[in-house]
Design an enzyme around this catalytic site. Structure first.
Site, short mmCIF file in Angstrom:
data_model
loop_
_atom_site.label_atom_id
_atom_site.label_comp_id
_atom_site.label_asym_id
_atom_site.label_seq_id
_atom_site.Cartn_x
_atom_site.Cartn_y
_atom_site.Cartn_z
N SER A 10 -4.96 -17.25 -1.71
CA SER A 10 -4.81 -16.14 -0.76
C SER A 10 -5.52 -16.58 0.52
CB SER A 10 -5.47 -14.87 -1.29
OG SER A 10 -4.94 -14.56 -2.56
N THR A 12 -7.38 -15.60 2.73
CA THR A 12 -8.37 -14.65 3.25
C THR A 12 -9.56 -15.41 3.82
OG1 THR A 12 -9.25 -14.49 1.02
CG2 THR A 12 -7.70 -12.79 1.68
N SER A 240 -17.22 -16.75 -4.13
CA SER A 240 -15.98 -16.23 -3.56
C SER A 240 -16.20 -15.99 -2.07
CB SER A 240 -15.56 -14.93 -4.24
OG SER A 240 -16.44 -13.90 -3.82
N LYS A 241 -15.08 -15.83 -1.39
CA LYS A 241 -15.19 -15.56 0.05
C LYS A 241 -15.96 -14.27 0.27
CE LYS A 241 -10.80 -17.66 0.10
NZ LYS A 241 -9.47 -17.27 -0.31
N GLN A 242 -15.78 -13.32 -0.68
CA GLN A 242 -16.43 -12.01 -0.54
C GLN A 242 -17.95 -12.14 -0.60
OE1 GLN A 242 -13.62 -12.36 -2.44
NE2 GLN A 242 -12.36 -11.32 -0.94
#
Ligand code: GLU
Length: 290
Positions: A10, A12, A240-242
């Site tokens: 994804s 993102t 994670s990117k988060q």
């Protein structure tokens, strides 16, 4: 069926250490099987996508020697395929429109006295299953109710089972904002691209039973699945990117490949990227098997 694998990021954000592990594992498994390896940009959730992240990911992969065997596809250009699949599910009585907002769902769960929640997602109580009762349709849901528990075998994690109807409920196929849900898009695309083997991060394993149910309802084959170990950040959480994983610096691709290989239990020493990938493919066959 000739082996076809894929990496489905994804966009993102840029590739990080954790996503390189999934990319490398899917590439190695494809090469170990003498198969094809594809890249699919999963940009259905457009508001969460970062402009340019797709090209950056492709460049990072290429720097690590991971080049897809066909031109990548972008999910944002494939809405007609997802609509056709939804139409088929509706015609078969396996999907229905839903008028409920999150607040409606919370209220009916509360009224029923057993608010059920799973990973922050409410288990849909089935309010619109038998009609909208004059309310306006917002989203479309898959009718999981009545389906037997799904059993599937992961090549690393072994036998798995999930009762989707009870544990997840009727899940969303098309969101109230009109965007296609990951579950539908991924199932349609894996089948359309002839994917025989899904190799992806373990955080996605929990989605597999929903995807198997959708494959069965659409008459599509179920690929083999292998979920790879997750890379944990310094705080012990999944990278994670988060949670702020930094973009992968590919100035030294060999160092990045060695780290990703180590996360997969592959200790490979070789001089250049191509040699390292060839040696890692042999090591992959020896540990995971072809
Ligand atoms: N697009 C998903 C992600 O980046 C991966 C989907 C998949 O591999 O099935 O988390």
């Amino acid at each position: 069926m000739p082996y076809t694998g894929r990496f489905a990021p994804s966009p993102t954000g840029a590739l990080h250490a954790g996503s390189l592990v999934a990319a490398l594992a899917s590439w190695l498994d494809a090469r170990a099987h003498g198969g094809r390896w594809l890249v699919r940009i999963e940009d259905v959730d457009l508001p969460r996508c970062v402009p340019g992240a797709d090209e950056r990911i492709l460049a990072q992969l290429a720097a690590c020697g991971l080049r897809p065997d066909e031109d990548p596809v972008w999910q944002s250009r494939r809405g007609a395929l997802y609509q056709a699949a939804l139409d088929r599910l509706v015609a078969a009585g396996r999907a229905y429109p839903c008028a409920c907002s999150r607040k409606d769902i919370e209220q009916s769960l509360l009224a029923a006295g057993h608010p059920r929640e799973r990973h922050g997602e409410l288990v849909y109580p089935g309010t619109c299953r038998h009609g909208l009762h004059g309310r306006q349709a917002r989203a479309w849901r898959f009718l999981a109710e009545g389906a037997a528990p799904v059993e599937w075998t992961d090549r690393r994690l072994g036998p798995q089972t999930q009762d989707v109807a009870r544990e997840v409920g009727d899940f969303v196929l098309r969101r109230a904002d009109g965007l296609w849900a990951y579950q539908l898009a991924v199932v349609v695309d894996d089948a359309d691209q002839g994917i025989t083997d899904v190799v992806r991060g373990e955080d996605l394993a929990d989605n597999t039973a929903r995807q198997v149910l959708l494959q069965r309802a659409l008459g599509l084959p179920t690929p083999r699945y292998l979920h790879t170990p997750l890379v944990l950040g310094p705080n012990g959480e999944k990278l994670s990117k988060q949670n702020g994983a930094t973009p992968l610096d590919v100035a030294d691709p060999l160092a990045r490949l060695r780290e990703a290989g180590a996360a997969l239990g592959l200790r490979v020493e070789a001089g250049g990227v191509a040699d390292w990938l060839a040696a890692a493919t042999r090591a992959w066959v020896a540990t995971i098997g072809a």
